[in-house]
Scaffold this motif. Structure first.
Motif, PDB file in Angstrom:
ATOM      1  N   GLU A   1      80.844 130.827  90.153  1.00  0.00           N
ATOM      2  CA  GLU A   1      81.720 131.738  90.585  1.00  0.00           C
ATOM      3  C   GLU A   1      80.893 132.109  92.095  1.00  0.00           C
ATOM      4  OE1 GLU A   1      84.661 132.604  90.282  1.00  0.00           O
ATOM      5  OE2 GLU A   1      84.902 131.451  88.402  1.00  0.00           O
ATOM      6  N   ARG A   2      79.691 131.848  92.260  1.00  0.00           N
ATOM      7  CA  ARG A   2      78.887 132.199  93.138  1.00  0.00           C
ATOM      8  C   ARG A   2      77.588 131.250  93.297  1.00  0.00           C
ATOM      9  NH1 ARG A   2      76.557 138.178  90.957  1.00  0.00           N
ATOM     10  NH2 ARG A   2      76.047 137.274  88.999  1.00  0.00           N
ATOM     11  N   VAL A   3      77.049 131.361  94.546  1.00  0.00           N
ATOM     12  CA  VAL A   3      75.844 130.353  94.726  1.00  0.00           C
ATOM     13  C   VAL A   3      74.416 131.223  94.963  1.00  0.00           C
ATOM     14  CG1 VAL A   3      75.033 128.714  96.425  1.00  0.00           C
ATOM     15  CG2 VAL A   3      77.505 128.755  95.828  1.00  0.00           C
ATOM     16  N   LEU A   4      73.442 131.039  94.131  1.00  0.00           N
ATOM     17  CA  LEU A   4      72.296 131.618  94.361  1.00  0.00           C
ATOM     18  C   LEU A   4      71.509 131.138  95.491  1.00  0.00           C
ATOM     19  CD1 LEU A   4      69.931 133.359  93.033  1.00  0.00           C
ATOM     20  CD2 LEU A   4      68.975 131.319  91.899  1.00  0.00           C
TER      21      LEU A   4
ATOM     22  N   TYR B   1      63.125 141.962 101.414  1.00  0.00           N
ATOM     23  CA  TYR B   1      64.398 140.979 100.910  1.00  0.00           C
ATOM     24  C   TYR B   1      64.616 141.508  99.416  1.00  0.00           C
ATOM     25  CZ  TYR B   1      64.317 137.669 104.622  1.00  0.00           C
ATOM     26  OH  TYR B   1      64.571 136.920 105.943  1.00  0.00           O
ATOM     27  N   ILE B   2      63.948 141.943  98.541  1.00  0.00           N
ATOM     28  CA  ILE B   2      64.164 142.346  97.565  1.00  0.00           C
ATOM     29  C   ILE B   2      65.312 143.463  97.779  1.00  0.00           C
ATOM     30  CG2 ILE B   2      63.642 143.418  95.311  1.00  0.00           C
ATOM     31  CD1 ILE B   2      60.943 141.750  95.392  1.00  0.00           C
ATOM     32  N   ASP B   3      64.894 144.313  98.463  1.00  0.00           N
ATOM     33  CA  ASP B   3      65.785 145.601  98.600  1.00  0.00           C
ATOM     34  C   ASP B   3      67.194 144.956  99.383  1.00  0.00           C
ATOM     35  OD1 ASP B   3      63.837 147.255  98.161  1.00  0.00           O
ATOM     36  OD2 ASP B   3      63.080 147.725 100.162  1.00  0.00           O
ATOM     37  N   MET B   4      67.276 143.751 100.293  1.00  0.00           N
ATOM     38  CA  MET B   4      68.576 143.316 100.478  1.00  0.00           C
ATOM     39  C   MET B   4      69.261 143.020  99.550  1.00  0.00           C
ATOM     40  SD  MET B   4      67.873 141.816 104.561  1.00  0.00           S
ATOM     41  CE  MET B   4      66.191 140.868 104.052  1.00  0.00           C
ATOM     42  N   GLY B   5      68.769 142.618  98.164  1.00  0.00           N
ATOM     43  CA  GLY B   5      69.437 142.161  97.288  1.00  0.00           C
ATOM     44  C   GLY B   5      69.177 140.514  96.628  1.00  0.00           C
TER      45      GLY B   5
ATOM     46  N   ASP C   1      84.172 132.159 106.873  1.00  0.00           N
ATOM     47  CA  ASP C   1      84.498 133.153 105.787  1.00  0.00           C
ATOM     48  C   ASP C   1      83.691 133.402 104.683  1.00  0.00           C
ATOM     49  OD1 ASP C   1      84.948 130.712 104.723  1.00  0.00           O
ATOM     50  OD2 ASP C   1      86.968 130.919 104.438  1.00  0.00           O
ATOM     51  N   TYR C   2      82.371 132.960 104.668  1.00  0.00           N
ATOM     52  CA  TYR C   2      81.605 132.820 103.687  1.00  0.00           C
ATOM     53  C   TYR C   2      80.648 134.304 103.652  1.00  0.00           C
ATOM     54  CZ  TYR C   2      78.005 130.864 106.810  1.00  0.00           C
ATOM     55  OH  TYR C   2      77.179 130.573 107.839  1.00  0.00           O
ATOM     56  N   HIS C   3      80.257 134.853 102.610  1.00  0.00           N
ATOM     57  CA  HIS C   3      79.601 136.093 102.676  1.00  0.00           C
ATOM     58  C   HIS C   3      78.577 136.423 101.729  1.00  0.00           C
ATOM     59  CE1 HIS C   3      82.663 137.003  99.643  1.00  0.00           C
ATOM     60  NE2 HIS C   3      81.620 137.998  99.249  1.00  0.00           N
ATOM     61  N   PHE C   4      77.582 137.101 102.042  1.00  0.00           N
ATOM     62  CA  PHE C   4      76.378 137.272 101.169  1.00  0.00           C
ATOM     63  C   PHE C   4      76.477 138.584 100.310  1.00  0.00           C
ATOM     64  CE2 PHE C   4      72.401 139.674 100.290  1.00  0.00           C
ATOM     65  CZ  PHE C   4      71.603 138.372  99.691  1.00  0.00           C
ATOM     66  N   ALA C   5      76.276 138.634  99.020  1.00  0.00           N
ATOM     67  CA  ALA C   5      76.334 139.722  98.166  1.00  0.00           C
ATOM     68  C   ALA C   5      75.424 139.698  97.116  1.00  0.00           C
ATOM     69  CB  ALA C   5      77.776 140.202  97.952  1.00  0.00           C
TER      70      ALA C   5
ATOM     71  N   CYS D   1      81.620 131.266  99.175  1.00  0.00           N
ATOM     72  CA  CYS D   1      82.560 130.384  99.817  1.00  0.00           C
ATOM     73  C   CYS D   1      83.848 131.141  99.916  1.00  0.00           C
ATOM     74  CB  CYS D   1      82.437 129.006  99.636  1.00  0.00           C
ATOM     75  SG  CYS D   1      83.515 128.635  98.106  1.00  0.00           S
ATOM     76  N   GLY D   2      84.397 131.175 101.076  1.00  0.00           N
ATOM     77  CA  GLY D   2      85.667 131.519 101.145  1.00  0.00           C
ATOM     78  C   GLY D   2      86.720 130.834 100.501  1.00  0.00           C
ATOM     79  N   GLU D   3      88.338 131.488 100.707  1.00  0.00           N
ATOM     80  CA  GLU D   3      89.278 130.477 100.469  1.00  0.00           C
ATOM     81  C   GLU D   3      90.091 130.117 101.496  1.00  0.00           C
ATOM     82  OE1 GLU D   3      89.965 130.055  97.078  1.00  0.00           O
ATOM     83  OE2 GLU D   3      88.075 130.964  96.576  1.00  0.00           O
ATOM     84  N   THR D   4      89.701 129.943 102.576  1.00  0.00           N
ATOM     85  CA  THR D   4      90.429 129.527 103.591  1.00  0.00           C
ATOM     86  C   THR D   4      90.711 127.795 103.415  1.00  0.00           C
ATOM     87  OG1 THR D   4      89.613 131.082 105.283  1.00  0.00           O
ATOM     88  CG2 THR D   4      90.671 129.335 106.166  1.00  0.00           C
TER      89      THR D   4
END
Length: 402
Positions: free
Chosen positions: A115-118, A138-142, A354-358, A364-367
């Protein structure tokens, strides 16, 4: 369906990028990345003068045949200039095919394996203390995985130490900057860095380190052994890979995982390392190793030997490659991790995506397609700026691997 036109754009929104646009008679355009850090114009010329004339009138849906034509049909083959160009064409054609199908690219590859990419980020500082603080940020950024590089006492301009906070671009001058390298100082310092990081942050974060081809096989084995207590996720490019049997000596003397391959161009560069199980992660990229078509072959070979992917993802590839890579990562069964060095705001504006970090992962996006476009009008405001990578010498003046 036919290819009616193709063109190359070279721009510099913070660093140089080479972008290929392939147009079709059905109004669908595919985009590929052809950037080769410090040698951008060589690839641009190869595309414009040799590749594009061969694309016009061909069927863009015949991706495999096009790959074979551009690779096998070329008598002079296997170098980074040619394969960067082939990769750009291949990525653009996959983009077109996915857009025509109305699907995100990962669906055409076989659908999701995750579902997501490390991903891992780059933390660095001029001193050990600064690097420890940077890892904390970087740890604080997740981030759950972080590459740590530090300035080394007695060595000026150590590899991996950025001039800013988040963005690291080593190509810094029209002619190469000369740096000095000292292996004994590095071997004494590196274990101290990771001892301090584990003492500060415990066992939870995954820690990575890039040796950048600097060591002999025996020195690399010494380093790997000295880092075992700190449980590195990997030790990257510990020695130059021209002599692949050299990795046998490293493998026999340390259990620290080994990652190699960001400068590899084909499966033949990685074949011996994979088949002899001399590495743990293969770092070949969509951009450098023949696009998605050829990278799939490398990943499939690696999977036979329980070797996982860990693709290069520094700022010397554009968001076009990152978008394509994330679709590949979302599909590939033997995924390990994806490098993610953040681009500048200027680059992100030129290449909407359309990709995003969380929470330590990229999504990756769905476009339909790979989800990355280019703002040509904005790109034109950032003309090419000559920049080459540094070189390294030992203290006595001997040229060394940078």
């Amino acid at each position: 369906m036919k290819i009616t036109a193709a063109r190359v754009l070279v721009c510099c929104p913070g660093r140089n990028f080479v972008t290929l646009l392939v147009e079709t008679d059905q109004g669908v355009t595919g985009i590929g990345d052809a950037t080769l850090n410090g040698r951008e114009l060589a690839v641009a010329s190869y595309l414009t003068d040799h590749v594009i004339p061969n694309l016009i009138g061909r069927d863009p849906s015949r991706i495999e045949d096009m790959w074979q034509f551009l690779y096998r049909g070329s008598y002079w083959r296997r170098g980074p200039v040619q394969l960067s160009a082939v990769s750009a064409v291949d990525t653009a054609l996959w983009d077109i095919k996915a857009k025509m199908a109305g699907m995100p690219l990962y669906q055409l590859l076989g659908g999701k394996s995750r579902e997501r990419v490390l991903v891992y980020g780059h933390a660095n500082g001029g001193t050990l203390e600064e690097t420890v603080e940077a890892v904390g940020r970087y740890i604080d950024m997740g981030y759950k995985a972080i590459r740590a590089q530090s300035g080394i006492p007695g060595i000026e301009k150590a590899y991996g130490v950025a001039r800013g906070t988040l963005h690291y671009e080593p190509a810094d001058a029209a002619l190469p900057t000369e740096t000095v390298w000292d292996t004994p100082k590095y071997l004494r310092f590196a274990p101290k860095l990771f001892e301090a990081l584990r003492k500060e942050y415990g066992e939870e974060p995954e820690l990575l380190h890039d040796v950048h081809h600097r060591l002999t096989p025996n020195e690399a084995a010494q380093l790997g052994k000295s880092l075992e207590d700190y449980r590195l996720f990997w030790m990257e490019d510990p020695t130059p890979a021209e002599n692949q049997q050299a990795f046998r000596l490293i493998r026999e003397r340390t259990t620290t995982p080994i990652a190699v391959g960001e400068i590899f161009n084909t499966i033949w560069d990685a074949k011996e390392l994979i088949e002899n199980q001399l590495i743990d992660y293969i770092r070949t990229t969509v951009l450098r190793a023949g696009g998605i078509t050829h990278l799939r072959r490398i990943a499939d070979l690696a999977s036979l030997y329980q070797i996982r992917t860990g693709s290069h993802g520094a700022t010397d590839l554009s968001p076009v490659t990152m978008g394509a890579a994330l679709h590949f990562d979302t599909w590939v069964p033997n995924f390990g991790i994806q490098e993610y060095m953040r681009h500048s705001d200027e680059t992100d504006a030129v290449f909407p995506h359309d990709y995003h970090f969380a929470d330590g992962f990229l999504h990756c996006g769905e476009t339909p397609g790979h989800g990355v476009t280019i703002d040509e009008e904005l790109a034109a405001k950032y003309p090419y700026s000559p920049a080459q990578l540094p070189v390294a010498r030992l203290e006595d003046g001997t040229m060394w691997s940078w």
